[in-house]
Design a protein around this motif. Structure first.
Motif, short mmCIF file in Angstrom:
data_model
loop_
_atom_site.label_atom_id
_atom_site.label_comp_id
_atom_site.label_asym_id
_atom_site.label_seq_id
_atom_site.Cartn_x
_atom_site.Cartn_y
_atom_site.Cartn_z
N VAL A 183 0.64 -1.17 -0.05
CA VAL A 183 -0.01 0.14 -0.04
C VAL A 183 1.00 1.45 -0.14
CG1 VAL A 183 -1.74 -1.03 1.07
CG2 VAL A 183 -0.39 0.18 2.66
N ILE A 193 -3.74 0.94 -2.98
CA ILE A 193 -3.23 -0.22 -2.80
C ILE A 193 -2.72 -0.90 -4.38
CG2 ILE A 193 -3.99 -2.96 -2.55
CD1 ILE A 193 -6.39 -1.51 -0.81
N GLY A 253 -8.87 1.26 1.37
CA GLY A 253 -8.31 2.25 0.42
C GLY A 253 -9.32 2.97 -0.33
#
Length: 297
Positions: free
Chosen positions: A126, A140, A160
């Motif tokens: 990430v 991500i 995310g």
């Protein structure tokens, strides 16, 4: 119809793992957590997470397992030495989200291929530090087989703001190294410029006011400038971890012509050796401008 929210185990409840598990719980994903130091999981238990005593215990309760730890050696130790990989049910998904570099993810992929070909490995490091992780706004960099992507949508949507699928396992880790090289050089632009300004008798606020809002300074850099001006070097992204990622990029690049990145690594290594590795990576600003006899920030 929305995909079902499968149980997810988070192995590694450090700053990032804790924030990610919190985001999963906020999205009502059944969440299991394990950490070497169980104290880190106590508040997550209060939020509804199940606390596993071992990686094996966590793996047996989950359809999806996330590893978020410091390096490849720890990942392999959890998977192999502590039994997580063997404990996974057939058809389970292992989402490796730690930043472990190209050699690291190749090592993990070889382990899965040799020992558990019935488990799907997803390489998904990430981009983002503590605050985006807590807000579920990470980026991500995911890579791996297409057939499990829909199963991961609820998890990735919780963690995310954007998921970028970039190809087979290993591509995500390669992209993460590029992203962190970009971040390191962006941080070094702030560190060096502010230290230089102060050498010239100017303040960080002057730099921020002059450059802020213009095309030269990103919102991330502007936030770092503000924290430096306040003398705040509390950790958002630890210098030691940022340096680890730079070394991983240089290692993967081999004998390439990336002298600026290599010079940055040498400079940052000295700051880490001086005992500042647990501070934010902006502490390099302080190190560049320090005067003999000053106490550490």
């Amino acid at each position: 119809m929305a995909p079902a929210k499968e149980p997810v185990a988070f192995l590694g409840i450090g700053t990032m793992g804790h924030a990610m598990a919190t985001s999963a719980l906020r999205a009502s994903i059944p969440t299991i957590v394990w950490n070497r130091n169980a104290a880190a999981t106590r508040d997550l238990a209060e939020l509804g997470a199940k606390v596993a005593e071992t990686p094996v215990d966590a793996a047996r309760q989950a359809d999806i397992v996330v590893t978020m730890v410091t390096d490849a050696n720890v990942v392999v130790s959890i998977a192999q030495d502590q039994g997580m990989l063997a404990a996974l049910a057939p058809g389970a998904v292992w989402v490796q989200m730690s930043t472990i570099g190209v050699a690291g993810i190749e090592r993990v992929a070889a382990l899965v291929g040799a020992e558990r070909s019935d488990v799907t490995l997803i390489d998904a490091p990430v981009s983002g530090s503590k605050d985006p992780a807590e807000q579920g706004k990470l980026t991500i960099f995911a890579s791996g087989p297409n057939e499990v992507r829909s199963r991961l949508d609820p998890l990735f949507d919780a963690l995310g703001q954007r998921t970028i699928w970039v190809g087979p396992v290993g591509a995500g880790s390669r992209l993460k190294l590029v992203a962190n090289a970009w971040l390191a050089l962006a941080a070094e632009a702030v560190n060096t410029s502010v230290a230089l300004a102060r050498r010239f008798g100017l303040e960080a606020e002057t730099v921020a006011n002059a450059l802020g809002g213009g095309p030269l300074v990103s919102p991330w850099q502007a936030a770092k400038l503000k924290r430096i001006a306040q003398g705040d070097y509390s950790v958002q992204f630890a210098l030691s971890l940022a340096l680890k990622d730079v070394h991983l990029a240089l290692e993967a690049a081999g004998d390439g012509p990336f002298r600026a990145l290599a010079s940055l690594a040498d400079e940052w290594q000295q700051v880490v050796d001086d005992g500042l590795g647990d501070s934010d990576l902006t502490v390099v600003t302080w190190a560049l401008e320090q005067k003999e006899g000053e106490s550490q920030p």
